[in-house]
Design a protein around this motif. Structure first.
Motif, PDB file in Angstrom:
ATOM      1  N   ARG A  94       0.816  -1.215   0.000  1.00  0.00           N
ATOM      2  CA  ARG A  94       0.000   0.000   0.000  1.00  0.00           C
ATOM      3  C   ARG A  94       0.851   1.266   0.000  1.00  0.00           C
ATOM      4  O   ARG A  94       0.652   2.120  -0.860  1.00  0.00           O
ATOM      5  N   ALA A 143      -9.681   9.162  -3.116  1.00  0.00           N
ATOM      6  CA  ALA A 143      -9.561   7.705  -3.118  1.00  0.00           C
ATOM      7  C   ALA A 143      -9.688   7.165  -1.688  1.00  0.00           C
ATOM      8  O   ALA A 143     -10.319   6.132  -1.453  1.00  0.00           O
ATOM      9  N   ARG A 183     -12.508   4.544  -0.315  1.00  0.00           N
ATOM     10  CA  ARG A 183     -12.093   3.291   0.274  1.00  0.00           C
ATOM     11  C   ARG A 183     -12.668   3.096   1.666  1.00  0.00           C
ATOM     12  O   ARG A 183     -13.143   2.016   2.032  1.00  0.00           O
ATOM     13  N   GLU A 210     -16.213   2.123   1.451  1.00  0.00           N
ATOM     14  CA  GLU A 210     -16.365   0.731   1.044  1.00  0.00           C
ATOM     15  C   GLU A 210     -16.121  -0.207   2.217  1.00  0.00           C
ATOM     16  O   GLU A 210     -16.831  -1.176   2.418  1.00  0.00           O
ATOM     17  N   GLU A 211     -15.103   0.099   2.993  1.00  0.00           N
ATOM     18  CA  GLU A 211     -14.769  -0.775   4.120  1.00  0.00           C
ATOM     19  C   GLU A 211     -15.867  -0.768   5.168  1.00  0.00           C
ATOM     20  O   GLU A 211     -16.107  -1.753   5.844  1.00  0.00           O
TER      21      GLU A 211
END
Lengths: 325, 441
Positions: free
Chosen positions: A224, A269, A273, A276-277
């Motif tokens: 990452r 971004a 993210r 989404e998590e």
């Protein structure tokens, strides 16, 4: 030592006319019979005259024009002594007086088309060079797509994918080229296409490399941060180079603008993210790609190691039980 | 169970089939084996009306209503087993009450007049049974006990199919099902949604089993009466009190049931099957059923084959949530024409396919997965383990172990082991056992 008059472009500040002042009088105005013709609708046909006063010093005087002479402080004046460093405005045009021996910054070294250690070949600046770069990039994308297909239709699919990508690139480059036409009066469409497709190829090379790295070292902690750093570097470079083609910003400001752009993209971004998590999904993600990597060279653990992974997963899902995602 | 549960729900849709469980294959197989002919019933012409008249009043309609809106959410059947108003039904008929005691209640009667309510005394989630306590005393009741029957005997099933009123269905007793972990009776007769929890009896009024599910085309399943006897004995034992939180009972029963169930899975004697260049485990235990599938020959540049095993012993926990599903899938792909890059693109797409069981946020957490390259003997494997927890049943998890055999450039194998509603220890143990069964032939 002698005095020099500079007439500066109203918009860019570049010097349009540079005139060595001698003793004789010199007229300025929009009329064609002037010694120095100034194409500025705010300037009178016969606006001002430069001559010598009784003491033999240069002086500029207004000839009864509508807008007169305007000093640096914005005041209207009819007569101003012209010395080295004097700046004043007629209409919207700036006049500046300079000494012939005014100090100059030292000359810039000609890097011969180098960017850092990288020497940009001359042919990259030509139309054919830029077409070659773009064509190669399209080919690389088509080839890469083909390697990722396994159906009979792979060839046509890869061509259409590459052409689709090329279209996106041209739209992006077109926006930059139009912006450049407005700002610096230059429409460098092909150069923008070449730069953008080079960036796309760089992104592809990175994505491929990271896929391989994630295959050989799955779930590693480095993935990452490396992705973030390289992503920032790529976007920053792309924006800085395109600003170089489409603006008169200094190098420093271009790179800052690039950094700010990539920072904003990174933040977006990150927010996506996070969202989404946080949201519940009953679909498991089996991410990563399998690669034809020689099995003998593949670092592997023992099957029992999966037990430790599962214990870790257990802690994570147990923490989720109470919180409705 | 591989059949459809027999509870009529608001949408009149049959409940019980999981979204991603490989049921269609099995159902299709079961369906093809039988023609849908009517059962001849010569002597039944006189017996059936008699059975209906004599025993009909011992069967009761059970409707589950939402307390707030008084809306009916499901209808099933039940039957009285003693003078005190205890009755037997299926766990799945009253599962909503177990999960949300304050939101639902069970009402007895025809649904037109405000019915008596009933409370849950005891449940047996594994065998899908529940004992309820009715407020009012029944007019008549069955007496539970051994019911000697043999294959071919005529039986009569009572219940409320699709909430259309009490009905009687005549059929044939076909013995215990083979290849199941816990006993189920095979009844050849058309059981329909709404008959869940109703009794299937002999002409003499002996209860043989409790209606539970159907695979369609007259293939129906019953819970053997001895399971109901055992549960009734527990519920009527002196000093028995129904637990405050029935979900704890569910949790405990599921966890206890796994002991026998998962102990010997993938033991050393587990059978193997050769798929292409790989040798992989199959039929993890005798109660698994396995099928191979090879798609018809095509002009694709690759070939696929599939081998899957699963149990028929699913345990219904709640709407959309089953437990005890153990499924094993091997997917083989081979190609002689694709280059390694393209072959591995195909391999990746097979590997990435999500075939995890579905689940609702109310019941389960999201999946969390981790990936590792491991090696067993000389076989390099890419293994992904995924886990999710049950929100209301502490100690229960779903686990998916997916492995791809690496190192071949023309053949690949993706194997998936799905474990649902099992303890973490079992997931951990079976992961290792499963992957250690991979060998080269």
């Amino acid at each position: 030592m002698a005095l020099i008059l500079e007439v500066l472009d109203a918009r860019t500040g570049e010097v349009r006319v540079r005139r060595w002042l001698e003793g004789g009088p010199l007229t300025l105005g929009r009329g064609y019979d002037n010694d120095i013709v100034i194409d500025d609708p705010y300037v009178d046909a016969h606006h001002a005259r430069i001559g010598l006063d009784e003491g033999g010093a240069f002086v500029i005087e207004d000839l009864g024009s509508l807008n007169a002479l305007v000093g640096p402080d914005g005041t209207r004046q009819t007569q101003v002594p012209a010395r080295a460093g004097t700046v004043l405005r007629v209409g919207r045009t700036t006049l500046r007086f300079q000494d012939s021996d005014a100090p100059l910054p030292s000359a810039l070294r000609d890097a011969g088309g180098r960017v850092g250690w990288f020497r940009v070949p001359g042919w990259l600046g030509t139309t054919w060079g830029q077409l070659t770069v773009t064509g190669t990039a399209t080919g690389v994308f088509a080839w890469n797509t083909w390697l990722g297909t396994y159906e009979k239709s792979g060839a046509s699919e890869s061509v259409s994918t590459a052409l689709g990508l090329l279209m996106l690139v041209t739209v992006w480059a077109g926006v930059w080229a139009v912006a450049g036409r407005v700002v610096v009066q230059r429409f460098r469409f092909l150069a923008h296409v070449a730069v953008t497709s080079s960036a796309a190829v760089a992104a592809l090379i990175y994505a491929t490399g990271s896929d391989w790295a994630a295959f050989v070292f799955p779930d590693n902690a480095l993935g990452r941060p490396v992705a973030i750093v390289l992503g920032i570097a790529l976007v920053t470079t792309l924006v800085a180079v395109q600003l170089g083609l489409a603006s008169v910003m200094t190098r420093r400001r271009r790179w800052v603008a690039g950094l700010v752009t990539s920072g904003v993209l990174l933040a977006i971004a990150g927010v996506v993210r996070l969202a989404e998590e946080r949201s519940f999904s009953d679909v498991a993600e089996f991410s990563g790609t399998l690669k034809p990597y020689p099995a003998a060279l593949l670092p592997t653990g023992r099957v029992e190691r999966l037990g430790a992974d599962e214990a870790d997963l257990k802690r994570r899902v147990d923490a989720l039980v109470a919180t409705h995602e | 169970m591989n059949g459809t549960l027999l509870r009529a729900s608001r949408s009149a849709r049959w409940t019980g089939a999981g979204r991603r469980t490989p049921l269609p294959l099995r159902l299709a197989l079961v369906t093809l084996l039988l023609s849908a002919g009517d059962l001849p019933g010569q002597e039944g012409v006189t017996v059936t009306p008699d059975v209906f008249r004599r025993y009909g009043d011992r069967v009761v309609r059970i409707q589950v209503v939402e307390a707030g809106s008084a809306a009916k959410v499901g209808v099933g059947s039940g039957f009285y087993i003693d003078d005190d108003g205890r009755l037997v039904t299926n766990y799945h008929v009253v599962a909503d009450l177990v999960h949300h005691r304050d939101r639902y209640r069970a009402e007895l009667g025809d649904g037109t007049t405000p019915g008596d309510t009933a409370t849950i005394l005891a449940i047996d989630v594994v065998h899908d049974l529940a004992i309820l306590q009715a407020e009012a005393r029944p007019h008549a009741h069955f007496t539970l006990g051994p019911a000697p029957v043999q294959q071919g005997d005529r039986l009569y099933s009572l219940g409320h199919p699709r909430d259309l009123g009490l009905s009687i269905v005549e059929g044939t007793y076909n013995g215990l099902l083979q290849h199941t972990l816990y006993p189920k009776l095979h009844f050849t007769g058309s059981l329909n949604p709404g008959m869940s929890g109703g009794p299937t009896i002999t002409a003499g009024g002996r209860v043989v089993g409790v209606n539970v599910s159907t695979a369609g085309n007259q293939v129906s399943f019953l819970v053997p009466v001895d399971r109901a006897v055992a549960l009734a004995a527990r519920a009527t034992a002196p000093g028995y009190h129904p637990p405050d939180r029935l979900l704890d009972d569910v949790d405990e029963q599921i966890l206890g049931y796994q002991g026998a169930y998962l102990e010997n899975l993938f033991s050393d004697s587990t059978k193997t099957v050769d798929l292409g260049p790989f040798r992989v485990p199959t039929e993890p235990a005798t109660f698994f059923r396995c099928w191979g599938y090879v798609p018809p020959e095509t002009d694709l540049p690759y070939k696929r084959a599939e081998h899957r095993c699963s149990t028929d012993d699913e345990v219904y926990l709640a709407r959309g949530q089953e437990s005890g599903v153990v499924a094993l899938t091997h997917q083989l792909i081979t190609s002689t024409t694709l280059n390694p890059s393209r072959f591995y693109a195909l391999y990746t797409s097979v590997f990435r396919r999500d075939d995890t069981p579905s689940g609702e946020e109310e019941h389960v957490t999201g999946w969390r997965c981790s990936t590792r390259n491991v090696r067993h003997d000389t076989i390099p494997l890419r293994a992904v383990v995924c886990l999710r927890a049950y929100r209301k049943l502490p100690g229960l998890y779903d686990g998916v172990i997916k492995a791809a055999v690496l190192g071949r450039r023309d053949a690949g194998l993706v194997s998936t082991l799905t474990l649902s509603g099992v303890s973490f220890e079992n997931i951990e143990r079976l992961t290792t056992r499963f992957l250690e069964r991979f060998t080269w032939p």
